[in-house]
Design a protein around this motif. Structure first.
Motif, short mmCIF file in Angstrom:
data_model
loop_
_atom_site.label_atom_id
_atom_site.label_comp_id
_atom_site.label_asym_id
_atom_site.label_seq_id
_atom_site.Cartn_x
_atom_site.Cartn_y
_atom_site.Cartn_z
N LYS A 133 17.37 38.63 54.33
CA LYS A 133 16.79 38.80 53.02
C LYS A 133 15.34 39.13 53.17
N HIS A 134 14.54 38.53 54.20
CA HIS A 134 13.05 38.53 54.20
C HIS A 134 12.64 38.98 55.58
N PRO A 135 12.95 40.33 56.03
CA PRO A 135 12.64 40.78 57.24
C PRO A 135 11.40 40.26 58.06
N ASN A 154 5.25 36.98 57.72
CA ASN A 154 4.61 37.27 56.42
C ASN A 154 5.64 36.08 55.37
N THR A 155 5.42 34.87 55.64
CA THR A 155 6.32 34.14 54.69
C THR A 155 5.97 33.99 53.36
N THR A 156 6.98 34.35 52.42
CA THR A 156 6.71 34.40 51.10
C THR A 156 7.15 33.20 50.36
N MET A 169 10.35 30.78 51.64
CA MET A 169 10.32 29.64 51.77
C MET A 169 11.48 28.63 50.85
N VAL A 170 11.58 29.17 49.63
CA VAL A 170 12.67 28.83 48.85
C VAL A 170 14.12 28.82 49.36
N ALA A 226 3.79 26.07 43.54
CA ALA A 226 3.94 26.70 44.71
C ALA A 226 3.43 25.70 45.80
N SER A 227 2.54 24.80 45.53
CA SER A 227 2.08 23.55 46.35
C SER A 227 3.05 22.82 46.71
N VAL A 228 4.11 22.49 45.83
CA VAL A 228 5.22 21.60 46.09
C VAL A 228 6.40 22.27 47.05
N LEU A 229 6.52 23.44 46.67
CA LEU A 229 7.42 24.14 47.69
C LEU A 229 6.79 24.37 48.91
N ALA A 230 5.57 24.92 48.99
CA ALA A 230 5.08 24.87 50.40
C ALA A 230 4.86 23.84 51.26
#
Length: 114
Positions: free
Chosen positions: A49-51, A56-58, A62-63, A92-96
């Motif tokens: 899904k994220h080539p 380039n980690t989005t 990450m989710v 974003a900080s929690v997810l990262a």
């Protein structure tokens, strides 16, 4: 025993790790999410899904990894793809932070020492 079978046996012995997410906890206790080490097949799955996942980690990728890897204490999936919109609404900080722990976590024993 072949080398590949020894590798597979060793992987099976690896312990699950955990991360504590204070922002998602209850009653002053952080939510504890468990996961096994990230394997090549996990990265391949996210890259479908994220080539450019590795270069380039989005936040969306990450989710996806969080959904793929995180479990509750009993080993049940903590999240499904249906939860992705909810997770995408989190800071974003929690997810990262959670993503980074999934990618580079210590063993449970090492984590409990800290």
């Amino acid at each position: 025993m072949s080398i590949a079978k020894r590798i597979a046996a060793k992987r099976a012995e690896q312990e699950r790790r955990f991360a504590e997410v204070e922002e998602w906890g209850e009653a002053d206790q952080p939510l504890r999410l468990y996961f096994s080490p990230v394997a090549a097949r996990d990265i391949e799955r996210v890259q479908r899904k994220h080539p450019n996942f590795m270069s380039n980690t989005t936040l969306a990728s990450m989710v996806e990894m969080i959904i793929l890897k995180c479990e509750d204490e009993a080993g049940e999936k903590a999240f499904t793809l249906e939860d992705k919109p909810i997770l995408m609404g989190e800071p974003a900080s929690v997810l990262a932070k959670l993503f980074n722990e999934v990618f580079s976590a210590d063993s449970i024993e090492d984590h409990e020492k800290n």
